[in-house]
Design a protein around this motif. Structure first.
Motif, PDB file in Angstrom:
ATOM      1  N   ALA A  65      -5.932 -13.874 -12.950  1.00 35.25           N
ATOM      2  CA  ALA A  65      -4.666 -13.128 -13.029  1.00 35.25           C
ATOM      3  C   ALA A  65      -4.731 -11.853 -12.190  1.00 35.25           C
ATOM      4  O   ALA A  65      -4.353 -10.766 -12.630  1.00 35.25           O
ATOM      5  N   ARG A  66      -5.169 -11.986 -10.966  1.00 31.51           N
ATOM      6  CA  ARG A  66      -5.388 -10.828 -10.109  1.00 31.51           C
ATOM      7  C   ARG A  66      -4.086 -10.124  -9.740  1.00 31.51           C
ATOM      8  O   ARG A  66      -3.108 -10.749  -9.349  1.00 31.51           O
ATOM      9  N   ARG A  67      -4.067  -8.795  -9.877  1.00 33.27           N
ATOM     10  CA  ARG A  67      -2.944  -7.966  -9.443  1.00 33.27           C
ATOM     11  C   ARG A  67      -3.265  -7.383  -8.074  1.00 33.27           C
ATOM     12  O   ARG A  67      -4.422  -7.124  -7.755  1.00 33.27           O
ATOM     13  N   ARG A  68      -2.253  -7.155  -7.275  1.00 33.66           N
ATOM     14  CA  ARG A  68      -2.461  -6.612  -5.939  1.00 33.66           C
ATOM     15  C   ARG A  68      -1.404  -5.544  -5.649  1.00 33.66           C
ATOM     16  O   ARG A  68      -0.249  -5.704  -6.033  1.00 33.66           O
ATOM     17  N   SER A  69      -1.795  -4.537  -4.902  1.00 30.45           N
ATOM     18  CA  SER A  69      -0.831  -3.505  -4.511  1.00 30.45           C
ATOM     19  C   SER A  69       0.166  -4.040  -3.491  1.00 30.45           C
ATOM     20  O   SER A  69       1.269  -3.487  -3.355  1.00 30.45           O
ATOM     21  N   ASP A  70      -0.189  -5.099  -2.785  1.00 27.01           N
ATOM     22  CA  ASP A  70       0.721  -5.703  -1.809  1.00 27.01           C
ATOM     23  C   ASP A  70       1.320  -7.007  -2.340  1.00 27.01           C
ATOM     24  O   ASP A  70       1.786  -7.842  -1.564  1.00 27.01           O
ATOM     25  N   GLY A  71       1.342  -7.173  -3.652  1.00 26.69           N
ATOM     26  CA  GLY A  71       1.912  -8.385  -4.232  1.00 26.69           C
ATOM     27  C   GLY A  71       3.410  -8.473  -3.992  1.00 26.69           C
ATOM     28  O   GLY A  71       4.135  -7.508  -4.241  1.00 26.69           O
ATOM     29  N   ILE A  72       3.872  -9.633  -3.522  1.00 25.33           N
ATOM     30  CA  ILE A  72       5.295  -9.793  -3.211  1.00 25.33           C
ATOM     31  C   ILE A  72       5.949 -10.874  -4.089  1.00 25.33           C
ATOM     32  O   ILE A  72       7.137 -11.158  -3.936  1.00 25.33           O
TER      33      ILE A  72
ATOM     34  N   PHE B  75      -0.327 -14.203 -11.706  1.00 23.98           N
ATOM     35  CA  PHE B  75      -1.085 -13.471 -10.688  1.00 23.98           C
ATOM     36  C   PHE B  75      -0.161 -13.156  -9.522  1.00 23.98           C
ATOM     37  O   PHE B  75       0.895 -13.766  -9.361  1.00 23.98           O
ATOM     38  N   HIS B  76      -0.577 -12.206  -8.711  1.00 25.28           N
ATOM     39  CA  HIS B  76       0.220 -11.803  -7.562  1.00 25.28           C
ATOM     40  C   HIS B  76      -0.043 -12.702  -6.355  1.00 25.28           C
ATOM     41  O   HIS B  76      -1.193 -13.042  -6.057  1.00 25.28           O
TER      42      HIS B  76
ATOM     43  N   PRO C  12       4.168  -4.178   3.915  1.00 26.81           N
ATOM     44  CA  PRO C  12       4.365  -4.746   2.582  1.00 26.81           C
ATOM     45  C   PRO C  12       5.111  -3.818   1.633  1.00 26.81           C
ATOM     46  O   PRO C  12       5.907  -4.285   0.810  1.00 26.81           O
ATOM     47  N   GLU C  13       4.891  -2.503   1.743  1.00 26.94           N
ATOM     48  CA  GLU C  13       5.590  -1.598   0.824  1.00 26.94           C
ATOM     49  C   GLU C  13       7.095  -1.593   1.092  1.00 26.94           C
ATOM     50  O   GLU C  13       7.897  -1.433   0.164  1.00 26.94           O
ATOM     51  N   GLN C  14       7.493  -1.783   2.359  1.00 26.03           N
ATOM     52  CA  GLN C  14       8.919  -1.891   2.661  1.00 26.03           C
ATOM     53  C   GLN C  14       9.516  -3.155   2.046  1.00 26.03           C
ATOM     54  O   GLN C  14      10.612  -3.139   1.481  1.00 26.03           O
ATOM     55  N   VAL C  15       8.788  -4.240   2.174  1.00 21.50           N
ATOM     56  CA  VAL C  15       9.259  -5.514   1.630  1.00 21.50           C
ATOM     57  C   VAL C  15       9.366  -5.435   0.115  1.00 21.50           C
ATOM     58  O   VAL C  15      10.361  -5.871  -0.483  1.00 21.50           O
ATOM     59  N   ARG C  16       8.364  -4.856  -0.529  1.00 13.78           N
ATOM     60  CA  ARG C  16       8.385  -4.730  -1.983  1.00 13.78           C
ATOM     61  C   ARG C  16       9.589  -3.900  -2.450  1.00 13.78           C
ATOM     62  O   ARG C  16      10.239  -4.244  -3.437  1.00 13.78           O
TER      63      ARG C  16
END
Length: 430
Positions: free
Chosen positions: A321-328, A355-356, A416-420
């Protein structure tokens, strides 16, 4: 006297101008629909290319009459998919279609689908968004230079024509666009295929029990001399909007995506479906007058190949169940594997059950303006068993649509932060 062979003409009709858009999406299933609608919401012009005469993907062409992956597993499910996927469910509900999730014996939650109602709802959403639909249209070749796709050569009833876009999204389900653009990054990714069927003429009452199905399996094997891959007799659900059963009872091997292999598998699966239904009539009292209402109409192909992405999801990422800062996107369906016909294996995601999907899983290696969505994203065999389902496909498709749209405004891919940020504004669950 032998005359020289005429070379194949892979040129667009010179009298037919190319279709020019910001974003071109190949495949009108869950991922393609989400990608097209999300990109259009970012004020991009979008073409949605679909080889059949309707949208919906496996839910309509392969008869998989349920959405999986919208909720986590277990008795206290958590929503994992919002955004475009949620809007499709809301539009179905507004049309009078029941969208309440149902828990299965496995603990998984599914949303049953009427494919005819779904086709109409998706038509309405696509047209309302200003997306240009191209039905009965296939992509046959790409023109590219230095890793950048310049045009997509498509074929319809009027011949060949070009679609020119700034960015392209492969939501084909079998990575057909990526296979043309980055063939060096394609690897085999094999799972068994399933033919779904609808059966009518069944007497009212509960679904056949395991003892009855076991008797039907034995009868089938005695009569045909063949082993039924689904030795448990299959999976049967009474559809609430009709008197029919939706059944997954026929699995076949599919070694590759070649025409001979798919042809053999389609014909073999239909033969099994008819023969096994005869055994159901003989052994299950409620099925005495049952008939095969429809099959497929197309074999359900889970996977034949995958694309190497910049950040392939690994089994350990999914199961932990990995979380990621760039998860979309979130993926919440357990890792469901079909290594051989008749074999289903579940590997469960750790708490809280999702999970991300990382941003890099949408980006194929060696391409500047191609994006991956749905079953095409980068994942190993185990993680793919989770990300391939339609709930997650909505989420990754929406992310690819937003990423492609934002990247049209720059000479490089969006961060990725823009997309999120835009995904959250569109109601996605991250």
């Amino acid at each position: 006297m032998n005359t020289p062979a005429t070379p194949y003409n892979l040129q667009a009709n010179p009298g037919r101008p190319p279709l020019r858009v910001d974003v071109a999406v190949l495949g009108g299933g869950s991922a393609g629909i989400a990608a097209a609608l999300a990109a259009a919401e970012c004020a991009c012009s979008v073409a949605l290319i679909e080889q059949y005469g309707f949208f919906g993907g496996t839910a309509t062409i392969a008869g998989v009459q349920s959405y999986c992956g919208f909720l986590t597993h277990g008795d206290r499910p958590e929503a994992a998919v919002g955004g475009i996927g949620r809007r499709v469910l809301d539009a179905l509900a507004a049309s009078g279609h029941e969208v309440a999730p149902r828990q299965q014996g496995s603990g998984n939650w599914i949303i049953l689908l009427d494919p005819e109602r779904l086709k109409r709802v998706l038509d309405t959403l696509v047209l309302a968004a200003g997306v240009q639909p191209l039905l009965h249209c296939r992509a046959v070749a790409v023109e590219q230079r230095a890793g950048r796709i310049r045009s997509l050569l498509c074929s319809d009833a009027q011949g060949l024509f070009a679609v020119e876009a700034n960015h392209y999204i492969d939501a084909s389900g079998d990575s057909s666009l990526a296979a043309m653009a980055v063939p060096q990054r394609i690897q085999p990714h094999l799972q068994a295929a399933t033919l779904t069927v609808r059966i009518d003429g069944v007497e009212p009452g509960p679904a056949p029990d395991r003892e009855q199905l076991h008797a039907a399996v034995l009868d089938y094997q005695r009569r045909t001399g063949q082993t039924l891959a689904r030795s448990n007799g299959g999976f049967f659900v009474r559809l609430p909007w009709s008197q029919s059963y939706w059944a997954m009872m026929v699995d076949v091997d599919l070694p590759d995506a070649s025409s001979p292999s798919i042809t053999r598998a389609e014909i073999e699966a239909r033969e099994i479906a008819h023969d096994y239904l005869e055994s159901l009539r003989r052994q299950v009292p409620a099925f005495r007058q049952a008939r095969l209402e429809t099959s497929g109409p197309c074999l359900g192909v889970r996977s034949t190949r995958r694309v190497q992405s910049q950040q392939d999801i690994r089994a350990a990422d999914a199961l932990s169940a990995r979380r990621r800062s760039d998860g979309i996107a979130r993926s919440a369906w357990p890792c469901e594997l079909h290594p051989l016909p008749g074999i289903t294996e579940y590997r469960w995601i750790a708490d809280p059950g999702w999970f991300h999907v990382p941003y890099g899983a949408l980006i194929p290696v060696d391409s500047c303006n191609l994006w991956l969505a749905g079953s095409c994203i980068g994942a190993d065999d185990e993680a793919f068993g989770s990300t391939r389902v339609m709930g997650c496909a909505f989420a990754t498709g929406q992310a690819a649509g937003v990423a492609a749209a934002l990247s049209c405004r720059s000479s490089k891919r969006a961060a990725p932060e823009q997309v999120r940020q835009v995904l959250l504004e569109q109601g996605a669950i991250l």
